[in-house]
Design an enzyme around this catalytic site. Structure first.
Site, PDB file in Angstrom:
ATOM      1  N   LYS A  42      57.917  38.868  50.299  1.00  0.00           N
ATOM      2  CA  LYS A  42      56.900  39.303  51.383  1.00  0.00           C
ATOM      3  C   LYS A  42      57.203  40.535  52.166  1.00  0.00           C
ATOM      4  O   LYS A  42      56.433  41.501  52.272  1.00  0.00           O
ATOM      5  CB  LYS A  42      56.961  38.156  52.420  1.00  0.00           C
ATOM      6  CG  LYS A  42      56.582  36.755  51.926  1.00  0.00           C
ATOM      7  CD  LYS A  42      56.695  35.713  52.995  1.00  0.00           C
ATOM      8  CE  LYS A  42      58.234  35.340  53.326  1.00  0.00           C
ATOM      9  NZ  LYS A  42      59.214  35.049  52.567  1.00  0.00           N
ATOM     10  N   SER A  43      58.502  40.729  52.567  1.00  0.00           N
ATOM     11  CA  SER A  43      59.060  41.821  53.412  1.00  0.00           C
ATOM     12  C   SER A  43      58.943  43.024  52.709  1.00  0.00           C
ATOM     13  O   SER A  43      58.248  44.145  53.154  1.00  0.00           O
ATOM     14  CB  SER A  43      60.419  41.660  53.603  1.00  0.00           C
ATOM     15  OG  SER A  43      60.520  40.481  54.472  1.00  0.00           O
ATOM     16  N   SER A 110      55.759  30.705  56.592  1.00  0.00           N
ATOM     17  CA  SER A 110      54.710  29.923  57.007  1.00  0.00           C
ATOM     18  C   SER A 110      54.439  28.704  55.907  1.00  0.00           C
ATOM     19  O   SER A 110      53.325  28.921  55.510  1.00  0.00           O
ATOM     20  CB  SER A 110      53.553  30.947  57.309  1.00  0.00           C
ATOM     21  OG  SER A 110      53.240  31.944  56.496  1.00  0.00           O
TER      22      SER A 110
HETATM   23  N1  LIG Z   1      66.066  26.592  56.927  1.00  0.00           N
HETATM   24  C1  LIG Z   1      65.558  27.750  56.732  1.00  0.00           C
HETATM   25  N2  LIG Z   1      64.418  27.778  55.604  1.00  0.00           N
HETATM   26  C2  LIG Z   1      63.851  29.105  55.416  1.00  0.00           C
HETATM   27  N3  LIG Z   1      64.316  30.249  55.863  1.00  0.00           N
HETATM   28  C3  LIG Z   1      65.663  30.364  56.586  1.00  0.00           C
HETATM   29  C4  LIG Z   1      66.151  29.120  57.047  1.00  0.00           C
HETATM   30  N4  LIG Z   1      67.204  29.292  57.660  1.00  0.00           N
HETATM   31  C5  LIG Z   1      67.231  30.736  57.714  1.00  0.00           C
HETATM   32  N5  LIG Z   1      65.952  31.092  57.048  1.00  0.00           N
HETATM   33  C6  LIG Z   1      65.935  32.562  56.860  1.00  0.00           C
HETATM   34  O1  LIG Z   1      64.695  32.856  58.090  1.00  0.00           O
HETATM   35  C7  LIG Z   1      63.663  33.545  57.232  1.00  0.00           C
HETATM   36  C8  LIG Z   1      62.341  32.680  57.473  1.00  0.00           C
HETATM   37  O2  LIG Z   1      61.962  32.884  58.793  1.00  0.00           O
HETATM   38  P1  LIG Z   1      60.296  32.632  59.035  1.00  0.00           P
HETATM   39  O3  LIG Z   1      60.108  32.619  60.435  1.00  0.00           O
HETATM   40  O4  LIG Z   1      59.723  33.271  58.038  1.00  0.00           O
HETATM   41  O5  LIG Z   1      60.082  30.868  58.625  1.00  0.00           O
HETATM   42  S1  LIG Z   1      58.859  30.193  58.902  1.00  0.00           S
HETATM   43  O6  LIG Z   1      57.610  30.797  58.646  1.00  0.00           O
HETATM   44  O7  LIG Z   1      58.872  29.617  60.495  1.00  0.00           O
HETATM   45  O8  LIG Z   1      59.128  28.847  58.228  1.00  0.00           O
HETATM   46  C9  LIG Z   1      63.849  33.673  56.051  1.00  0.00           C
HETATM   47  O9  LIG Z   1      63.681  34.946  55.598  1.00  0.00           O
HETATM   48  P2  LIG Z   1      62.882  35.340  54.137  1.00  0.00           P
HETATM   49  O10 LIG Z   1      63.686  35.231  53.072  1.00  0.00           O
HETATM   50  O11 LIG Z   1      62.736  36.844  54.645  1.00  0.00           O
HETATM   51  O12 LIG Z   1      61.539  34.414  54.108  1.00  0.00           O
HETATM   52  C10 LIG Z   1      65.545  33.176  55.648  1.00  0.00           C
HETATM   53  O13 LIG Z   1      66.143  34.406  55.636  1.00  0.00           O
HETATM   54  N1  LIG Z   2      58.006  42.541  43.052  1.00  0.00           N
HETATM   55  C1  LIG Z   2      59.375  42.443  43.028  1.00  0.00           C
HETATM   56  N2  LIG Z   2      60.126  42.657  41.958  1.00  0.00           N
HETATM   57  C2  LIG Z   2      61.465  42.530  41.948  1.00  0.00           C
HETATM   58  N3  LIG Z   2      62.265  42.343  42.982  1.00  0.00           N
HETATM   59  C3  LIG Z   2      61.282  42.135  44.149  1.00  0.00           C
HETATM   60  C4  LIG Z   2      60.106  42.185  44.357  1.00  0.00           C
HETATM   61  N4  LIG Z   2      59.775  42.212  45.476  1.00  0.00           N
HETATM   62  C5  LIG Z   2      61.047  41.729  46.167  1.00  0.00           C
HETATM   63  N5  LIG Z   2      61.990  41.830  45.295  1.00  0.00           N
HETATM   64  C6  LIG Z   2      63.407  41.918  45.790  1.00  0.00           C
HETATM   65  O1  LIG Z   2      63.684  40.342  45.917  1.00  0.00           O
HETATM   66  C7  LIG Z   2      64.444  40.325  47.233  1.00  0.00           C
HETATM   67  C8  LIG Z   2      63.786  39.632  48.167  1.00  0.00           C
HETATM   68  O2  LIG Z   2      62.580  40.184  48.532  1.00  0.00           O
HETATM   69  P1  LIG Z   2      62.318  40.295  50.132  1.00  0.00           P
HETATM   70  O3  LIG Z   2      61.013  41.296  50.481  1.00  0.00           O
HETATM   71  O4  LIG Z   2      63.001  40.301  51.127  1.00  0.00           O
HETATM   72  O5  LIG Z   2      61.767  38.706  50.206  1.00  0.00           O
HETATM   73  P2  LIG Z   2      61.228  37.763  51.342  1.00  0.00           P
HETATM   74  O6  LIG Z   2      60.921  38.687  52.430  1.00  0.00           O
HETATM   75  O7  LIG Z   2      59.915  37.038  50.713  1.00  0.00           O
HETATM   76  O8  LIG Z   2      62.403  36.883  51.862  1.00  0.00           O
HETATM   77  C9  LIG Z   2      64.867  41.719  47.596  1.00  0.00           C
HETATM   78  O9  LIG Z   2      66.174  41.913  46.914  1.00  0.00           O
HETATM   79  C10 LIG Z   2      63.770  42.420  46.893  1.00  0.00           C
HETATM   80  O10 LIG Z   2      64.547  43.698  46.622  1.00  0.00           O
END
Ligand SMILES: Nc1ncnc2c1ncn2[C@@H]1O[C@H](COP(=O)(O)OS(=O)(=O)O)[C@@H](OP(=O)(O)O)[C@H]1O
Ligand SMILES: Nc1ncnc2c1ncn2[C@@H]1O[C@H](COP(=O)(O)OP(=O)(O)O)[C@@H](O)[C@H]1O
Length: 202
Positions: A42-43, A110
């Site tokens: 996503k990010s 979400s």
């Molecule tokens: N229990 C648990 N479940 C999921 N994720 C967790 C949890 N604890 C910490 N994290 C970290 O928090 C990021 C998700 O936050 P969000 O605000 O996107 O979550 S939510 O939409 O409210 O479910 C998520 O970031 P992303 O990896 O970028 O998705 C995690 O790094």
């Molecule tokens: N399309 C893709 N192909 C390969 N690696 C990816 C791709 N998108 C993201 N990544 C890698 O996957 C990991 C998670 O990506 P990130 O954007 O932080 O995910 P999220 O925000 O959903 O948690 C990072 O190390 C990123 O570099």
């Protein structure tokens, strides 16, 4: 209490509205709502799209779960109730930014359909573009850039999405991305969508 408060707070219309701001920007205001598992991309994809849009002169703002949880939502955890409040607040912020005429990108897991639907209704017709970053759990878990899946599997992190907390995949997203494709390809798909819907014209 809340009803009494609502009655006494009157909406104040302003001389300059969203249409005026959109005309000045030269594009429409929308939210691109990225949803997907932790590690789905996503990010990364939202960031790449924002860079591409910025280079084209589009006015953008990226709201990211990890960052918002350091400020606006620092009091919230990962229970269902807290995730709901997280998404409600972000939805309200995104709505203000769309009213400002920006192309807003949000990157939040979400995980619940009901909350995403709540934001869709909050934003109104054509203003909410759901972007499903569809990456299988085993790939997200192999990526595990923050080591959180490892912790969740070891029982050190409870309520982790995909492990012991639910992720409800979108059934009819505006765009369904294959999160294993190159980021550049996904960015092009999103730019094409924005052009096709006359949101941007560059
Ligand atoms: N229990 C648990 N479940 C999921 N994720 C967790 C949890 N604890 C910490 N994290 C970290 O928090 C990021 C998700 O936050 P969000 O605000 O996107 O979550 S939510 O939409 O409210 O479910 C998520 O970031 P992303 O990896 O970028 O998705 C995690 O790094
Ligand atoms: N399309 C893709 N192909 C390969 N690696 C990816 C791709 N998108 C993201 N990544 C890698 O996957 C990991 C998670 O990506 P990130 O954007 O932080 O995910 P999220 O925000 O959903 O948690 C990072 O190390 C990123 O570099």
């Amino acid at each position: 209490m809340a009803a009494e408060h609502d009655e006494n707070v009157i909406w104040h219309p302003h001389a300059i509205n969203r249409d005026d701001r959109e005309r000045q920007h030269g594009h429409r205001g929308v939210v691109l709502w990225f949803t997907g598992l932790s590690g789905s991309g996503k990010s990364t994809v939202a960031g790449a799209l924002e860079q591409a849009l910025h280079q084209q002169g589009v006015n953008t703002y990226l709201l990211d779960g990890d960052n918002v949880r350091h400020g606006l939502c620092r009091d919230l955890g990962f229970s269902d109730a807290d995730r709901k409040e997280n998404i409600r607040r972000v939805g309200e912020v995104a709505k203000l930014m769309v009213d400002a005429g920006l192309v807003v990108l949000t990157a939040f897991i979400s995980p619940h359909r009901a909350e995403r639907q709540m934001v869709r209704e909050m934003l109104g017709e054509g203003r909410f573009i759901e972007v499903f970053v569809d990456t299988p759990l085993d790939i997200c878990e192999a990526r595990d850039p923050k080591g959180l899946y490892k912790k969740a599997r070891a029982g050190e992190l409870a309520n982790f999405t995909g492990i012991d907390a639910v992720y409800e995949a979108p059934t009819r997203p505006e765009i369904h991305l294959d999160g294993e494709q190159f980021v550049t390809k996904l960015t092009v798909q999103l730019l094409d969508l924005l052009r096709g819907r006359d949101i941007i014209n560059c």
